[in-house]
Design an enzyme around this catalytic site. Structure first.
Site, PDB file in Angstrom:
ATOM      1  N   PHE A 152       8.470 -29.033  86.987  1.00 40.02           N
ATOM      2  CA  PHE A 152       9.163 -29.123  86.286  1.00 40.02           C
ATOM      3  C   PHE A 152       8.487 -28.777  84.657  1.00 40.02           C
ATOM      4  O   PHE A 152       8.923 -28.876  83.709  1.00 40.02           O
ATOM      5  CB  PHE A 152       9.449 -30.384  86.004  1.00 40.02           C
ATOM      6  CG  PHE A 152      10.289 -31.067  87.356  1.00 40.02           C
ATOM      7  CD1 PHE A 152      11.209 -29.921  87.946  1.00 40.02           C
ATOM      8  CD2 PHE A 152       9.872 -32.057  88.176  1.00 40.02           C
ATOM      9  CE1 PHE A 152      11.758 -30.463  89.259  1.00 40.02           C
ATOM     10  CE2 PHE A 152      10.660 -32.333  89.226  1.00 40.02           C
ATOM     11  CZ  PHE A 152      11.541 -31.567  89.863  1.00 40.02           C
ATOM     12  N   TRP A 190      16.989 -31.752  82.692  1.00 42.18           N
ATOM     13  CA  TRP A 190      15.628 -31.523  82.372  1.00 42.18           C
ATOM     14  C   TRP A 190      14.779 -31.266  83.741  1.00 42.18           C
ATOM     15  O   TRP A 190      13.729 -30.414  83.571  1.00 42.18           O
ATOM     16  CB  TRP A 190      15.081 -32.841  81.540  1.00 42.18           C
ATOM     17  CG  TRP A 190      13.686 -32.819  81.176  1.00 42.18           C
ATOM     18  CD1 TRP A 190      13.132 -32.316  79.937  1.00 42.18           C
ATOM     19  CD2 TRP A 190      12.568 -33.181  81.984  1.00 42.18           C
ATOM     20  NE1 TRP A 190      11.732 -32.533  80.161  1.00 42.18           N
ATOM     21  CE2 TRP A 190      11.243 -33.205  81.278  1.00 42.18           C
ATOM     22  CE3 TRP A 190      12.450 -33.753  83.332  1.00 42.18           C
ATOM     23  CZ2 TRP A 190      10.169 -33.493  81.836  1.00 42.18           C
ATOM     24  CZ3 TRP A 190      11.256 -34.333  83.929  1.00 42.18           C
ATOM     25  CH2 TRP A 190      10.193 -34.046  83.080  1.00 42.18           C
ATOM     26  N   HIS A 191      15.048 -31.798  84.689  1.00 44.23           N
ATOM     27  CA  HIS A 191      14.352 -31.704  85.844  1.00 44.23           C
ATOM     28  C   HIS A 191      14.243 -30.578  86.418  1.00 44.23           C
ATOM     29  O   HIS A 191      13.331 -29.890  87.207  1.00 44.23           O
ATOM     30  CB  HIS A 191      14.748 -32.805  87.048  1.00 44.23           C
ATOM     31  CG  HIS A 191      14.044 -33.969  86.798  1.00 44.23           C
ATOM     32  ND1 HIS A 191      14.757 -34.991  86.037  1.00 44.23           N
ATOM     33  CD2 HIS A 191      12.887 -34.549  87.388  1.00 44.23           C
ATOM     34  CE1 HIS A 191      14.051 -36.255  85.925  1.00 44.23           C
ATOM     35  NE2 HIS A 191      13.065 -35.907  86.615  1.00 44.23           N
ATOM     36  N   GLY A 192      15.385 -29.534  86.291  1.00 48.33           N
ATOM     37  CA  GLY A 192      15.243 -28.251  86.986  1.00 48.33           C
ATOM     38  C   GLY A 192      16.680 -27.681  86.958  1.00 48.33           C
ATOM     39  O   GLY A 192      17.703 -28.089  86.724  1.00 48.33           O
TER      40      GLY A 192
END
Lengths: 354, 448
Positions: free
Chosen positions: B448, B309-311
């Protein structure tokens, strides 16, 4: 009372937002606040002591005060004025007048990023093109810009044949506003300028800069103090990963690419009819004064076996100077008179060559 | 300020909702105007899906939810992970298809995409579960997704918390304004005075080679506080800005660095995201209901997804995997009573472990992270340079101490006395101005 005050704040806030958003309105204010015309309390901050001193509000610190000291003398041997000189360069070169250049019959200067340089070569004269650039802008310019569009033959120049723009009324102009006009990419800088860049507010800014310098030995924002504390550098020239940086590690393949690019530029202008085409890259102050982590861009270009473009190579002279600090302004991104005179001497030597 | 003042000048709630929605659109469009169309598209689809889910039964209900999730996740995956996928796949298929050319898409990630996508999904899942009635007012629903204080970096809100507040007209309360402003100032302080000052050291240590292990440890530990102050500072500003208008957003942080274990850390760090994964991934996967081994697997999956999800970078995936392993393998000390020395000891150990994991989060590539970690454990070599002079380094330490004490002992932001509030504002504005490091540092979580 509260109601009136809140409406005043709302209206003022909206006015600032509109002026910060619409570029032509912002430009009007910007021009009115310009330091050359407006020294009053609402004029913009400006220091004569150097662009970095100005940016960092370090006006109070004597070490960095370095006003422009260019002194242009007419060269001893002015000789036969047979040279048409075209100089394409950035702010390092913009102050140079024609009188400082030897043998020059016609001098044309174009400022990188701001102006175009158009030529109509006179075959009876010696046509010389110098592509000048500070090291900071060298990689970004040759990576992302096309010199052929901006340095071009007079007849090819789109501006010559361009039809004059019809005058548009305010109403029509408003209708013609595109979505990009309403969402200005520079909105943050514009708002900061409109809200805070006033001579009236200089004192706290100077105080903060003084405090940062005296207690933390640090510049402000994008300005960095040199390791020996005697010069200011623009931060982006020192960052390990930045296109402007002289510390960013460059692979040999990067150098090969630039050499190839420069050679094609050279071939192009030679084919256009220039008798001589030179490249002259002026080293960043950090390249010379703080060289420990230098990526050696300039000597690598010079030594490259495929580099065919002749150079006005000032780097080795600056590097070997017994006191290189004397070549740059301590509170500015540019060279001083000493540095520029060395370059002028090199150029004049080329121009006086028969 | 203009929006807040106008907000209280509007007599009716529907006018206020319109105002906030217009302001949110303007705010969002000031990054890349065209991307509003994408956001508007997903809002329309989710709004309709919410109503259809509520009006359907059985498999149809599930189908509408699936469509809504596919649209949201599809957009997220396309913008965030396409190039990552192409970069990863291209070298793998090169030997099989030497002449194949996989294009690199020249796309900019819409700001806050991961946040508002998750918030939108939360709405439809809650409607599907019957815990939230569908929102019939389109403008209110659009504002739920786009409310500007939390649009770009959270907290990731739940419909049960926000939607009722957007329907109720909030009377002007001076206490709300004071509390909101005080919290915003605290957030600014954390961002410009602490986080951006620490970033000078962190950028220096991550940007230079030949540093001593001590310098690299300092850089790594400072990054732990930098990212906390940066992200929680943004959350404070968001919560404060909403509070000024009488809207209460959920808390996102609860002094994470006093945690005695990794599990406890995750109940205190980015709470809105970890609770989102708990409610919408961990529990549907079976949670702890299907045995210990399955529970651990579920936890691990959640943390890996959190990393993704973060990157779109292996550094984030490794960071997520490390946390997943630590949470599943280490004992949970949360809730257990402990003597003070044990709390301090385990707090310090936990902080160090979290700090080591942050190295992957901060580094640009896995290679950089590994060499940074090697540097941290290679003693006797390198120079101790940190990019700041001693006075400023000690100031950094003092600021961290102030942060810990303030957030541990004095959590409230409301100052009842007007004179006290005025003095607090004057001091904070002065401190933020004179000690703030104003550069070009975006909030880290904006990416993000």
């Amino acid at each position: 009372m509260k109601k009136i005050l809140s409406w005043i704040c709302i209206v003022l806030g909206l006015v600032v937002l509109v002026f910060g958003t619409l570029e032509h309105l912002f430009k009007t204010i910007h021009d009115a606040k310009n330091y050359e015309r407006n020294k009053s309390w609402w004029g913009e901050h400006h220091s004569e002591n150097g662009d970095l001193v100005n940016m960092a509000y370090l006006d109070d610190i004597k070490t960095f005060r370095s006003p422009k000291d260019y002194d242009f003398k007419i060269p001893a041997d002015t000789g036969n004025k047979n040279v048409d000189l075209y100089l394409w360069g950035d702010s390092y070169f913009e102050d140079i007048p024609a009188k400082a250049l030897a043998h020059v019959h016609k001098y044309s200067f174009g400022r990188t990023y701001y102006e175009e340089l158009h030529y109509k070569l006179d075959k009876t004269r010696r046509n010389v093109l110098i592509i000048g650039c500070s090291e900071r802008f060298f990689r970004p310019y040759f990576s992302y810009q096309s010199i052929y569009k901006t340095v071009s033959k007079l007849a090819d120049s789109p501006s010559v044949n361009a039809k004059p723009q019809p005058t548009v009324g305010a109403g029509k102009a408003a209708v013609a506003l595109g979505i990009n006009d309403l969402f200005n990419k520079n909105i943050n800088q514009n708002l900061e300028y409109l809200l805070f860049n006033y001579n009236l507010l200089n004192r706290p800014r100077l105080l903060k800069a003084d405090m940062n310098y005296m207690i933390f030995r640090r510049g402000s924002g994008s300005v960095v103090i040199s390791e020996d504390g005697r010069n200011l550098f623009i931060k982006e020239t020192l960052l390990p990963k930045h296109g402007y940086s002289c510390y960013e590690i460059l692979a040999d393949s990067d150098i090969d690419w630039y050499v190839k690019e420069l050679d094609s530029v050279y071939e192009h202008y030679k084919a256009e009819g220039f008798d001589e085409v030179y490249l002259s890259v002026i080293p960043n102050a950090a390249t010379i004064l703080q060289p420990a982590r230098y990526n050696r861009l300039l000597p690598r270009l010079t030594a490259h076996p495929d580099m065919h473009m002749p150079l006005i190579d000032i780097y080795p002279i600056f590097k070997n100077d017994s006191s290189p600090r004397r070549l740059y302004r301590s509170g500015d991104t540019h060279w001083n008179n000493n540095g520029m005179q060395i370059w002028l001497n090199m150029v004049n030597e080329i121009l006086t060559r028969e | 300020m203009v929006v807040t003042l106008l907000y209280y000048r509007m007599p009716r709630q529907n006018q206020r909702v319109w105002l906030l929605l217009i302001a949110s659109c303007y705010f969002y469009m000031s990054f890349v105007p065209e991307y509003l169309l994408i956001l508007a598209g997903t809002i329309i689809i989710d709004y309709i899906a919410g109503i259809l889910i509520s009006n359907s039964e059985g498999s149809k209900r599930k189908a509408w939810l699936t469509i809504s999730i596919i649209v949201n996740v599809g957009i997220l995956v396309f913008f965030k992970y396409t190039n990552f996928f192409l970069d990863t796949v291209a070298p793998a298929i090169k030997p099989l298809f030497p002449h194949a050319h996989l294009p690199y898409l020249d796309i900019v990630l819409p700001i806050g995409l991961s946040f508002h996508t998750f918030q939108a999904m939360s709405y439809n899942i809650e409607v599907y579960r019957g815990k939230q009635p569908p929102e019939r007012n389109f403008i209110v629903y659009a504002l739920y997704v786009m409310f500007y204080p939390q649009l770009v970096a959270g907290p990731i809100e739940r419909p049960q918390n926000i939607l009722p507040q957007l329907h109720d007209r909030k009377d002007y309360k001076w206490d709300n304004v004071k509390e909101g402003l005080a919290r915003m100032l605290w957030g600014f302080f954390k961002k410009v005075v602490i986080a951006d000052r620490l970033s000078l050291v962190v950028d220096y240590t991550y940007g230079h080679t030949g540093l001593s292990s001590w310098a690299m440890w300092v850089g790594a530990m400072f990054y732990s506080f930098q990212i906390y102050c940066d992200f929680s500072g943004y959350s404070d500003i968001a919560l404060g800005a909403a509070k000024v208008m009488g809207i209460k957003l959920m808390e996102n942080f609860k002094q994470p660095y006093i945690s005695r274990g990794i599990t406890e850390f995750w109940t205190r760090w980015h709470i809105s995201l970890s609770s989102w994964f708990r409610d919408y991934v961990y529990i549907p996967l079976g949670g702890s209901r299907k045995g210990e081994l399955r529970r651990k697997l579920n936890v691990f999956i959640v943390f890996m997804l959190s990393g993704i999800w973060h990157g779109a970078n292996f550094t984030f995936i490794i960071w997520g995997v490390l946390h997943g392993l630590l949470v599943t393998l280490l004992p949970n000390r949360e809730g257990r009573k402990a003597v003070w020395w044990s709390a301090v000891l385990f707090g310090v150990i936990n902080f160090m472990v979290v700090t080591l994991c942050w190295v992957f989060f901060r580094a640009r590539t896995v290679g950089v992270a590994v060499s940074y970690l090697k540097g941290m454990f290679t003693y006797g070599k390198g120079v101790t340079l940190l990019g700041l002079n001693d006075v400023e380094l000690w100031l950094c330490v003092l600021l961290i101490a102030i942060l810990m004490v303030r957030e541990y002992r004095y959590r409230k932001h409301l100052i009842r006395s007007n004179a006290g509030f005025a003095a607090y504002c004057a001091v904070m504005v002065t401190v933020c101005y004179f000690l703030g490091v104003f550069g070009e540092n975006q909030f880290i979580y904006f990416q993000f």
